[in-house]
Design a protein around this motif. Structure first.
Motif, mmCIF file in Angstrom:
data_model
loop_
_atom_site.group_PDB
_atom_site.id
_atom_site.type_symbol
_atom_site.label_atom_id
_atom_site.label_comp_id
_atom_site.label_asym_id
_atom_site.label_seq_id
_atom_site.Cartn_x
_atom_site.Cartn_y
_atom_site.Cartn_z
ATOM 1 N N TYR A 176 0.824 -1.214 0.000
ATOM 2 C CA TYR A 176 0.000 0.000 0.000
ATOM 3 C C TYR A 176 0.853 1.256 0.000
ATOM 4 O O TYR A 176 0.573 2.211 -0.725
ATOM 5 C CB TYR A 176 -0.986 -0.038 1.183
ATOM 6 N N SER A 177 1.915 1.256 0.784
ATOM 7 C CA SER A 177 2.779 2.435 0.839
ATOM 8 C C SER A 177 3.999 2.296 -0.066
ATOM 9 O O SER A 177 4.625 3.296 -0.415
ATOM 10 C CB SER A 177 3.269 2.661 2.275
ATOM 11 N N ASN A 178 4.349 1.063 -0.419
ATOM 12 C CA ASN A 178 5.611 0.804 -1.122
ATOM 13 C C ASN A 178 6.802 1.373 -0.368
ATOM 14 O O ASN A 178 7.805 1.763 -0.970
ATOM 15 C CB ASN A 178 5.581 1.370 -2.548
ATOM 16 N N PHE A 179 6.695 1.454 0.926
ATOM 17 C CA PHE A 179 7.755 2.012 1.780
ATOM 18 C C PHE A 179 8.243 0.885 2.678
ATOM 19 O O PHE A 179 7.614 0.558 3.681
ATOM 20 C CB PHE A 179 7.169 3.180 2.592
ATOM 21 N N LYS A 180 9.344 0.270 2.259
ATOM 22 C CA LYS A 180 9.823 -0.904 2.989
ATOM 23 C C LYS A 180 10.808 -0.501 4.075
ATOM 24 O O LYS A 180 11.734 0.288 3.823
ATOM 25 C CB LYS A 180 10.533 -1.860 2.026
ATOM 26 N N VAL A 181 10.611 -1.071 5.259
ATOM 27 C CA VAL A 181 11.460 -0.751 6.405
ATOM 28 C C VAL A 181 11.977 -2.053 7.009
ATOM 29 O O VAL A 181 11.247 -3.046 7.097
ATOM 30 C CB VAL A 181 10.669 0.031 7.484
ATOM 31 N N GLY A 182 13.237 -2.032 7.415
ATOM 32 C CA GLY A 182 13.817 -3.173 8.128
ATOM 33 C C GLY A 182 14.410 -2.695 9.440
ATOM 34 O O GLY A 182 14.940 -1.581 9.521
ATOM 35 N N ALA A 183 14.306 -3.513 10.470
ATOM 36 C CA ALA A 183 14.871 -3.140 11.776
ATOM 37 C C ALA A 183 15.554 -4.349 12.389
ATOM 38 O O ALA A 183 15.170 -5.496 12.139
ATOM 39 C CB ALA A 183 13.766 -2.633 12.705
#
Ligand code: THU
Length: 132
Positions: free
Chosen positions: A23-30
């Motif tokens: 939906y956001s195409n905003f990928k985050v990794g932590a």
């Protein structure tokens, strides 16, 4: 601390690939390190019901908590943005709860990196000491 900042960044970068973010195409990794040197990773997981989305930082911490971990240290966050992306407000509160005043390592896919302290990101935090 058994791992380098680079180890944490690499772990966050790898898990970012698993982000479910259609939906956001905003990928985050932590990636968060425990005091004993275990690393727990998380990616953001979105929902068609947008508000149910969970951020990468919380997934990483909750994975550790659910494995019985009690003490966490540094956390790394990797996003593909030119300006390094800090944790959202909700995640700041959760990082404070479980990690305390730790260094937060921000990085992007170009290898730009900056470390900020949690007390800088969440000054005068509300926490359990007010409940006593
Ligand atoms: N997101 C994170 O995973 N961590 C943050 O600290 C900021 C936001 C995710 C939530 C959502 O899936 C997407 O980024 C856009 O807000």
């Amino acid at each position: 601390m058994k791992h380098t900042d680079e180890d944490l960044i690499n772990a966050a970068r790898d898990v970012r690939e698993n982000a479910f973010a259609p939906y956001s195409n905003f990928k985050v990794g932590a990636a968060v390190e425990t005091d004993e040197g275990n690393i727990y990773t998380g990616c953001n997981v979105e929902s068609a019901s947008y508000g149910l989305t969970v951020c990468a930082e919380r997934v990483a911490i909750w994975k550790g908590i659910s494995r019985g971990e009690k003490k966490f240290g540094r956390i790394a966050v990797v996003v593909d943005t030119e300006d390094l992306t800090p944790p959202c407000g909700v995640c700041r509160q959760i990082i404070w709860e479980f990690c305390g005043d730790v260094p937060v390592i921000l990085s992007n896919l170009q290898g730009k990196t900056e470390t900020v302290q949690m007390s800088e990101l969440l000054p005068r935090a509300f926490d359990s000491k007010f409940l006593k």
